[in-house]
Design an enzyme around this catalytic site. Structure first.
Site, PDB file in Angstrom:
ATOM      1  N   GLY A   5     119.865   3.528  11.237  1.00 15.43           N
ATOM      2  CA  GLY A   5     118.754   4.108  11.996  1.00 15.43           C
ATOM      3  C   GLY A   5     119.259   4.935  13.166  1.00 15.43           C
ATOM      4  N   ALA A   6     120.297   5.735  12.890  1.00 15.36           N
ATOM      5  CA  ALA A   6     120.965   6.490  13.959  1.00 15.36           C
ATOM      6  C   ALA A   6     120.284   7.824  14.255  1.00 15.36           C
ATOM      7  CB  ALA A   6     122.421   6.728  13.572  1.00 15.36           C
ATOM      8  N   SER A   7     119.258   8.161  13.484  1.00 17.64           N
ATOM      9  CA  SER A   7     118.698   9.521  13.591  1.00 17.64           C
ATOM     10  C   SER A   7     117.777   9.717  14.785  1.00 17.64           C
ATOM     11  CB  SER A   7     117.914   9.848  12.318  1.00 17.64           C
ATOM     12  OG  SER A   7     116.880   8.905  12.128  1.00 17.64           O
TER      13      SER A   7
ATOM     14  N   SER B 262     113.734  -8.089  18.739  1.00 21.10           N
ATOM     15  CA  SER B 262     112.624  -7.657  19.597  1.00 21.10           C
ATOM     16  C   SER B 262     112.110  -8.874  20.354  1.00 21.10           C
ATOM     17  CB  SER B 262     111.488  -7.083  18.747  1.00 21.10           C
ATOM     18  OG  SER B 262     110.330  -6.910  19.532  1.00 21.10           O
TER      19      SER B 262
ATOM     20  N   TYR C 266     106.028  -7.748  11.481  1.00 25.77           N
ATOM     21  CA  TYR C 266     107.144  -7.292  12.318  1.00 25.77           C
ATOM     22  C   TYR C 266     107.750  -8.472  13.103  1.00 25.77           C
ATOM     23  CZ  TYR C 266     109.478  -4.402  15.896  1.00 25.77           C
ATOM     24  OH  TYR C 266     110.392  -3.823  16.739  1.00 25.77           O
TER      25      TYR C 266
ATOM     26  N   ALA D 172     107.661 -11.628  12.332  1.00 28.00           N
ATOM     27  CA  ALA D 172     108.371 -12.516  11.400  1.00 28.00           C
ATOM     28  C   ALA D 172     109.739 -11.926  11.057  1.00 28.00           C
ATOM     29  CB  ALA D 172     107.545 -12.698  10.128  1.00 28.00           C
TER      30      ALA D 172
ATOM     31  N   LYS E  64     111.597  -9.989  12.891  1.00 27.82           N
ATOM     32  CA  LYS E  64     112.513 -10.056  14.034  1.00 27.82           C
ATOM     33  C   LYS E  64     112.902 -11.504  14.349  1.00 27.82           C
ATOM     34  CE  LYS E  64     112.713  -5.614  14.681  1.00 27.82           C
ATOM     35  NZ  LYS E  64     113.936  -4.867  14.382  1.00 27.82           N
TER      36      LYS E  64
ATOM     37  N   ILE F 157     110.016   0.111  24.448  1.00 32.40           N
ATOM     38  CA  ILE F 157     110.936   1.225  24.685  1.00 32.40           C
ATOM     39  C   ILE F 157     110.250   2.507  24.206  1.00 32.40           C
ATOM     40  CG2 ILE F 157     113.278   2.093  24.275  1.00 32.40           C
ATOM     41  CD1 ILE F 157     113.155  -0.749  25.583  1.00 32.40           C
TER      42      ILE F 157
HETATM   43  P1  NAP Z   1     112.268   4.752  15.661  1.00 35.40           P
HETATM   44  O1  NAP Z   1     112.350   5.744  16.753  1.00 35.40           O
HETATM   45  O2  NAP Z   1     111.046   4.686  14.821  1.00 35.40           O
HETATM   46  O3  NAP Z   1     113.560   4.933  14.731  1.00 35.40           O
HETATM   47  C1  NAP Z   1     113.726   4.112  13.602  1.00 35.40           C
HETATM   48  C2  NAP Z   1     115.057   4.404  12.961  1.00 35.40           C
HETATM   49  O4  NAP Z   1     115.181   3.562  11.789  1.00 35.40           O
HETATM   50  C3  NAP Z   1     115.183   5.844  12.498  1.00 35.40           C
HETATM   51  O5  NAP Z   1     116.486   6.292  12.681  1.00 35.40           O
HETATM   52  C4  NAP Z   1     114.860   5.756  11.005  1.00 35.40           C
HETATM   53  O6  NAP Z   1     115.488   6.735  10.227  1.00 35.40           O
HETATM   54  C5  NAP Z   1     115.474   4.397  10.665  1.00 35.40           C
HETATM   55  N1  NAP Z   1     114.880   3.894   9.443  1.00 35.40           N
HETATM   56  C6  NAP Z   1     113.629   3.419   9.261  1.00 35.40           C
HETATM   57  N2  NAP Z   1     113.437   3.099   7.982  1.00 35.40           N
HETATM   58  C7  NAP Z   1     114.596   3.374   7.329  1.00 35.40           C
HETATM   59  C8  NAP Z   1     115.029   3.267   5.990  1.00 35.40           C
HETATM   60  N3  NAP Z   1     114.222   2.809   5.029  1.00 35.40           N
HETATM   61  N4  NAP Z   1     116.289   3.644   5.677  1.00 35.40           N
HETATM   62  C9  NAP Z   1     117.122   4.129   6.631  1.00 35.40           C
HETATM   63  N5  NAP Z   1     116.765   4.253   7.932  1.00 35.40           N
HETATM   64  C10 NAP Z   1     115.519   3.877   8.259  1.00 35.40           C
HETATM   65  O7  NAP Z   1     112.453   3.267  16.221  1.00 35.40           O
HETATM   66  P2  NAP Z   1     113.137   2.711  17.552  1.00 35.40           P
HETATM   67  O8  NAP Z   1     112.072   2.461  18.534  1.00 35.40           O
HETATM   68  O9  NAP Z   1     114.312   3.531  17.913  1.00 35.40           O
HETATM   69  O10 NAP Z   1     113.590   1.275  17.027  1.00 35.40           O
HETATM   70  C11 NAP Z   1     114.928   0.974  16.680  1.00 35.40           C
HETATM   71  C12 NAP Z   1     115.037  -0.528  16.492  1.00 35.40           C
HETATM   72  O11 NAP Z   1     114.659  -1.182  17.709  1.00 35.40           O
HETATM   73  C13 NAP Z   1     114.115  -1.078  15.406  1.00 35.40           C
HETATM   74  O12 NAP Z   1     114.747  -2.117  14.707  1.00 35.40           O
HETATM   75  C14 NAP Z   1     112.948  -1.611  16.198  1.00 35.40           C
HETATM   76  O13 NAP Z   1     112.275  -2.638  15.521  1.00 35.40           O
HETATM   77  C15 NAP Z   1     113.653  -2.133  17.440  1.00 35.40           C
HETATM   78  N6  NAP Z   1     112.759  -2.270  18.587  1.00 35.40           N
HETATM   79  C16 NAP Z   1     112.110  -1.186  19.116  1.00 35.40           C
HETATM   80  C17 NAP Z   1     111.271  -1.366  20.201  1.00 35.40           C
HETATM   81  C18 NAP Z   1     110.525  -0.234  20.849  1.00 35.40           C
HETATM   82  O14 NAP Z   1     109.691  -0.501  21.736  1.00 35.40           O
HETATM   83  N7  NAP Z   1     110.759   1.008  20.497  1.00 35.40           N
HETATM   84  C19 NAP Z   1     111.092  -2.646  20.732  1.00 35.40           C
HETATM   85  C20 NAP Z   1     111.759  -3.717  20.171  1.00 35.40           C
HETATM   86  C21 NAP Z   1     112.613  -3.519  19.102  1.00 35.40           C
HETATM   87  P3  NAP Z   1     114.709   8.067   9.707  1.00 35.40           P
HETATM   88  O15 NAP Z   1     114.742   9.041  10.855  1.00 35.40           O
HETATM   89  O16 NAP Z   1     115.516   8.512   8.556  1.00 35.40           O
HETATM   90  O17 NAP Z   1     113.310   7.640   9.355  1.00 35.40           O
END
Ligand code: NAP
Length: 243
Positions: free
Chosen positions: A11-13, A138, A151, A153, A155, A184
């Site tokens: 999920g580096a994108s 999370s 979600y 469950a 985490k 975030i």
């Molecule tokens: P985000 O901006 O939605 O980014 C999600 C990342 O996961 C993207 O790089 C996406 O790639 C990748 N991804 C999703 N489905 C995929 C798949 N099937 N195969 C390969 N890559 C996939 O989310 P974020 O907020 O940065 O969250 C990152 C992590 O932190 C997640 O695990 C999330 O649950 C956790 N988190 C986030 C928050 C928050 O408030 N933002 C809070 C707690 C935990 P594509 O660009 O290719 O779709």
């Protein structure tokens, strides 16, 4: 510093994974990024800074072929020192209305895929007798959240995997920890109205949503040799939401 370290970041994108990738590259690591597509700005940013990024397009939902995909990356890289299991999705709904498909999809990406990636990378790390695995959990996995049973469950399960794997790999000096972000500002939380975000910010002791870079700073510490006596931990980065 992460000089001479090789890191795999899922999920580096975008969002948190992208911030971690940029931070690791700045600290001197060579990074293998996974996502369904490489964003042009990340490639440009790396080319401009001289960062050493290798991109791999993969859908982590393809769980049947995922371990083979990761094994190929391990062979190509020569083995990873750091894994950040960061990719994650949401499919929010009230439990009573949630389609089974949405429950299962979130478990597939957030839990099953993370488990498969962690054990494949972990298997190679124990041969080197070194490594740091970071799972992106999370605060919701610790406290639950209305509308996010799937979600939460996933985490909570990831936290359980973190502790179990930490126990299994510690004797080989492979550490496994989880980061538990609060709210975030990323695409994942972008759909919320600004009023809803403001309300959440007011309920957070530090009075703001977190930035992806707040998470990247902790990921850097856990990945580095500054934290070699820390394993099996779940570390919240939530502005004090749940202290
Ligand atoms: P985000 O901006 O939605 O980014 C999600 C990342 O996961 C993207 O790089 C996406 O790639 C990748 N991804 C999703 N489905 C995929 C798949 N099937 N195969 C390969 N890559 C996939 O989310 P974020 O907020 O940065 O969250 C990152 C992590 O932190 C997640 O695990 C999330 O649950 C956790 N988190 C986030 C928050 C928050 O408030 N933002 C809070 C707690 C935990 P594509 O660009 O290719 O779709």
């Amino acid at each position: 510093m992460l000089a001479n370290k090789k890191a795999l970041v899922t999920g580096a994108s975008r969002g948190i994974g992208k911030a971690i990738t940029v931070r690791f590259l700045a600290e001197g690591a060579e990074v293998w990024g996974i996502g369904t597509r490489e964003p042009a700005d990340l490639a440009e940013q790396c080319a401009a800074s001289g960062g050493n990024l290798h991109w791999h397009n993969a859908d982590l939902g393809n769980v049947d072929t995922l371990e083979a995909t990761i094994e190929n990356l391990i062979s190509a890289s020569g083995g990873f020192d750091i894994l950040v299991n960061n990719a994650g999705i949401t499919r929010d709904n009230l439990s009573l209305r949630m389609p089974l498909e949405d429950f299962q999809k979130v478990l597939d990406i957030n839990l099953t895929a993370a488990f498969l990636v962690a054990r494949t990378v972990g298997r190679a790390m124990i041969r080197k007798r070194a490594g740091s695995i970071i799972n992106m959990a999370s605060v919701v996995g610790m406290h639950g959240n209305g509308g996010q049973a799937n979600y939460a469950a996933s985490k909570a399960g990831l936290i359980a995997i973190t502790k179990s794997l930490a126990a299994e790999l510690a004797s080989r000096d492979v550490r496994v920890n989880a980061i538990a972000p609060g709210f975030i500002a990323t695409d994942m939380t972008a759909a919320m109205t600004s009023e809803a975000k403001e309300k959440i910010a007011q309920a957070i002791p530090l009075k703001r949503l977190g930035k992806p870079e707040d998470i990247a700073a902790l990921a850097h510490f856990i990945a580095s040799d500054e934290s070699t006596y820390i394993t099996g931990q779940v570390i919240p980065v939530d502005g004090g939401m749940f202290f």
